[in-house]
Design a protein around this motif. Sequence first.
Motif, PDB file in Angstrom:
ATOM      1  N   ARG A 266      19.009 -46.767 -24.845  1.00  0.00           N
ATOM      2  CA  ARG A 266      20.521 -45.935 -24.934  1.00  0.00           C
ATOM      3  C   ARG A 266      21.659 -46.405 -26.013  1.00  0.00           C
ATOM      4  O   ARG A 266      21.487 -48.029 -26.257  1.00  0.00           O
ATOM      5  CB  ARG A 266      20.727 -46.324 -23.957  1.00  0.00           C
ATOM      6  CG  ARG A 266      21.209 -44.859 -22.661  1.00  0.00           C
ATOM      7  CD  ARG A 266      21.548 -43.958 -23.107  1.00  0.00           C
ATOM      8  NE  ARG A 266      21.143 -42.650 -21.654  1.00  0.00           N
ATOM      9  CZ  ARG A 266      19.485 -41.809 -22.102  1.00  0.00           C
ATOM     10  NH1 ARG A 266      18.547 -42.533 -23.211  1.00  0.00           N
ATOM     11  NH2 ARG A 266      19.488 -40.749 -20.666  1.00  0.00           N
TER      12      ARG A 266
ATOM     13  N   ALA B 147      25.239 -40.536 -26.315  1.00  0.00           N
ATOM     14  CA  ALA B 147      26.243 -39.728 -25.298  1.00  0.00           C
ATOM     15  C   ALA B 147      27.316 -40.835 -24.404  1.00  0.00           C
ATOM     16  O   ALA B 147      28.535 -40.982 -24.196  1.00  0.00           O
ATOM     17  CB  ALA B 147      25.388 -38.718 -24.376  1.00  0.00           C
ATOM     18  N   ASP B 148      26.432 -41.926 -23.720  1.00  0.00           N
ATOM     19  CA  ASP B 148      27.033 -42.899 -22.671  1.00  0.00           C
ATOM     20  C   ASP B 148      28.021 -43.677 -23.035  1.00  0.00           C
ATOM     21  O   ASP B 148      29.214 -43.889 -23.050  1.00  0.00           O
ATOM     22  CB  ASP B 148      26.187 -43.341 -21.919  1.00  0.00           C
ATOM     23  CG  ASP B 148      25.436 -42.646 -21.195  1.00  0.00           C
ATOM     24  OD1 ASP B 148      25.800 -41.461 -20.177  1.00  0.00           O
ATOM     25  OD2 ASP B 148      24.415 -43.428 -19.946  1.00  0.00           O
TER      26      ASP B 148
ATOM     27  N   ARG C 261      18.522 -38.801 -30.431  1.00  0.00           N
ATOM     28  CA  ARG C 261      19.204 -37.307 -29.250  1.00  0.00           C
ATOM     29  C   ARG C 261      20.497 -37.861 -29.223  1.00  0.00           C
ATOM     30  O   ARG C 261      20.979 -39.227 -28.547  1.00  0.00           O
ATOM     31  CB  ARG C 261      18.048 -37.395 -29.049  1.00  0.00           C
ATOM     32  CG  ARG C 261      16.642 -36.664 -29.592  1.00  0.00           C
ATOM     33  CD  ARG C 261      15.218 -36.754 -27.741  1.00  0.00           C
ATOM     34  NE  ARG C 261      16.423 -35.403 -27.619  1.00  0.00           N
ATOM     35  CZ  ARG C 261      15.406 -33.992 -27.351  1.00  0.00           C
ATOM     36  NH1 ARG C 261      15.434 -33.258 -28.531  1.00  0.00           N
ATOM     37  NH2 ARG C 261      16.398 -33.697 -26.549  1.00  0.00           N
ATOM     38  N   ALA C 262      20.982 -36.840 -28.689  1.00  0.00           N
ATOM     39  CA  ALA C 262      21.867 -36.732 -28.177  1.00  0.00           C
ATOM     40  C   ALA C 262      22.138 -38.165 -26.856  1.00  0.00           C
ATOM     41  O   ALA C 262      23.478 -38.683 -26.520  1.00  0.00           O
ATOM     42  CB  ALA C 262      22.998 -35.288 -28.412  1.00  0.00           C
ATOM     43  N   GLU C 263      21.190 -37.604 -26.245  1.00  0.00           N
ATOM     44  CA  GLU C 263      21.443 -38.163 -24.732  1.00  0.00           C
ATOM     45  C   GLU C 263      21.571 -39.763 -24.767  1.00  0.00           C
ATOM     46  O   GLU C 263      22.086 -40.760 -24.299  1.00  0.00           O
ATOM     47  CB  GLU C 263      20.015 -38.028 -24.351  1.00  0.00           C
ATOM     48  CG  GLU C 263      19.817 -36.721 -23.464  1.00  0.00           C
ATOM     49  CD  GLU C 263      19.422 -35.410 -24.574  1.00  0.00           C
ATOM     50  OE1 GLU C 263      19.554 -34.357 -24.342  1.00  0.00           O
ATOM     51  OE2 GLU C 263      19.286 -35.698 -26.086  1.00  0.00           O
ATOM     52  N   ALA C 264      20.874 -39.735 -26.488  1.00  0.00           N
ATOM     53  CA  ALA C 264      20.703 -41.644 -26.741  1.00  0.00           C
ATOM     54  C   ALA C 264      21.937 -42.591 -26.693  1.00  0.00           C
ATOM     55  O   ALA C 264      22.338 -43.517 -26.974  1.00  0.00           O
ATOM     56  CB  ALA C 264      20.159 -41.896 -28.030  1.00  0.00           C
TER      57      ALA C 264
ATOM     58  N   CYS D  34      28.353 -41.309 -33.605  1.00  0.00           N
ATOM     59  CA  CYS D  34      27.858 -40.694 -33.537  1.00  0.00           C
ATOM     60  C   CYS D  34      26.943 -40.681 -34.872  1.00  0.00           C
ATOM     61  O   CYS D  34      25.519 -40.058 -35.557  1.00  0.00           O
ATOM     62  CB  CYS D  34      28.886 -39.648 -33.042  1.00  0.00           C
ATOM     63  SG  CYS D  34      29.329 -39.224 -31.919  1.00  0.00           S
TER      64      CYS D  34
ATOM     65  N   GLU E   4      26.240 -32.937 -29.867  1.00  0.00           N
ATOM     66  CA  GLU E   4      25.545 -32.382 -30.483  1.00  0.00           C
ATOM     67  C   GLU E   4      26.795 -31.258 -30.986  1.00  0.00           C
ATOM     68  O   GLU E   4      25.912 -31.313 -31.784  1.00  0.00           O
ATOM     69  CB  GLU E   4      24.905 -31.119 -29.211  1.00  0.00           C
ATOM     70  CG  GLU E   4      23.256 -32.079 -28.581  1.00  0.00           C
ATOM     71  CD  GLU E   4      23.330 -31.093 -28.060  1.00  0.00           C
ATOM     72  OE1 GLU E   4      23.210 -29.842 -26.853  1.00  0.00           O
ATOM     73  OE2 GLU E   4      21.896 -31.515 -26.727  1.00  0.00           O
TER      74      GLU E   4
ATOM     75  N   SER F 222      29.719 -35.787 -22.814  1.00  0.00           N
ATOM     76  CA  SER F 222      28.859 -34.991 -22.581  1.00  0.00           C
ATOM     77  C   SER F 222      27.937 -34.786 -23.715  1.00  0.00           C
ATOM     78  O   SER F 222      28.519 -34.850 -25.086  1.00  0.00           O
ATOM     79  CB  SER F 222      29.268 -33.494 -22.451  1.00  0.00           C
ATOM     80  OG  SER F 222      29.461 -33.065 -23.133  1.00  0.00           O
ATOM     81  N   VAL F 223      26.118 -34.541 -23.699  1.00  0.00           N
ATOM     82  CA  VAL F 223      25.583 -34.543 -24.016  1.00  0.00           C
ATOM     83  C   VAL F 223      25.650 -32.833 -25.541  1.00  0.00           C
ATOM     84  O   VAL F 223      25.581 -33.254 -26.400  1.00  0.00           O
ATOM     85  CB  VAL F 223      24.757 -34.553 -23.268  1.00  0.00           C
ATOM     86  CG1 VAL F 223      23.583 -33.550 -24.739  1.00  0.00           C
ATOM     87  CG2 VAL F 223      23.342 -35.206 -22.859  1.00  0.00           C
TER      88      VAL F 223
ATOM     89  N   GLY G  20      13.620 -43.653 -25.604  1.00  0.00           N
ATOM     90  CA  GLY G  20      14.304 -43.559 -24.391  1.00  0.00           C
ATOM     91  C   GLY G  20      15.767 -44.238 -23.986  1.00  0.00           C
ATOM     92  O   GLY G  20      16.532 -44.527 -23.225  1.00  0.00           O
TER      93      GLY G  20
END
Length: 334
Positions: free
Chosen positions: A6, A289-290, A284-287, A275, A300, A295-296, A4
């Motif tokens: 970032r 993106a910010d 994961r992309a969520e980690a 990336c 991806e 965007s997620v 979880g």
Amino acid sequence: MAVGARLTPDVLELDPAAATDRIVAELRTIVGKTLRRRGAVLGISGGIDSSVTCALCARAFGPERVLGVLAPETDSETETLRLSHVVVSTFGVPYVVENITPILAAARCYERRDETVRELVPAFTSGWKLKVVLPDVVGNDLYRVLFLVVESPDGRQERHRLTAEQSLAIVAATNFKQRTRKMIEYYHADRLNYAVAGTPNRLEYDQGFFVKNGDGAADVKPIAHLYKTQVYRLAEYLGVPEEIRVRPPTTDTYSLPQSQEEFFFSLPYQKLDLCLYAHNHGLRAEAVADAVELSVADVERVFRDIEQKRRTTRSLHMSSRLVEPVAEIDLSDA
């Protein structure tokens, strides 16, 4: 990283002094002991990667045992040759200037390329300029193909979609440039008993942004493990002049100005570095993106593009395949 968490740009931080010492020590071992060569030859483009590689080689062998090869041709930017002179002057490296235009003309590099261009732009002549570009990966799920951009002598630009055959023909003709430069580098390496140092960073090496038997050919690649962000950090530490450090990365291959981003990578290197790091570490992309302000869904897309380029360019990394092994020639410890 914790589940979880970032990603932040800090993950690419490095100790430049320690990184320099490690690379310099490895260069001395590889070139002096493994390859049994006296120094290094490398192509100087006035860009960040060749500048850092030049500085590292000068530290490893002494400036007097490094030769910079400056190899302009008719499509090269004037700024490229000027900045290349700045590099060799900064690090006190001997150099040669080899204008490769006559060799390229004799091999019909420009003629072969222009024949294909005229299939789309019949009026294209020597007074025109061109480049090839890729559509942006962000917000785009379509299959990406190369486009030809041409500019007439009066400054009018046209954009044309290239067929697969036309793309291959233009790129194949253009690859004469990188292969000719490498041929010249190996000439000087042979006469001096030097090794050829390649200049790809991790992005370029991982994603296959090089020409096989062209800029991809080298005896040693000192910065291929470093993300481009880290190469810039090393450049500052090594004293690469600021005007080189602030210059946007270019291909310097076509007659129109062209960034590496629009030709191949589709993202600024700062974002693509993060990336690639995230993808390499199974995040994961969520980690990420910010950190990259995407965007997620777009991250991806970048992950998929990374894998697609790895598949497409895998053969560029391969050495010659043997039908059967030759037991007497064992390079396992090389």
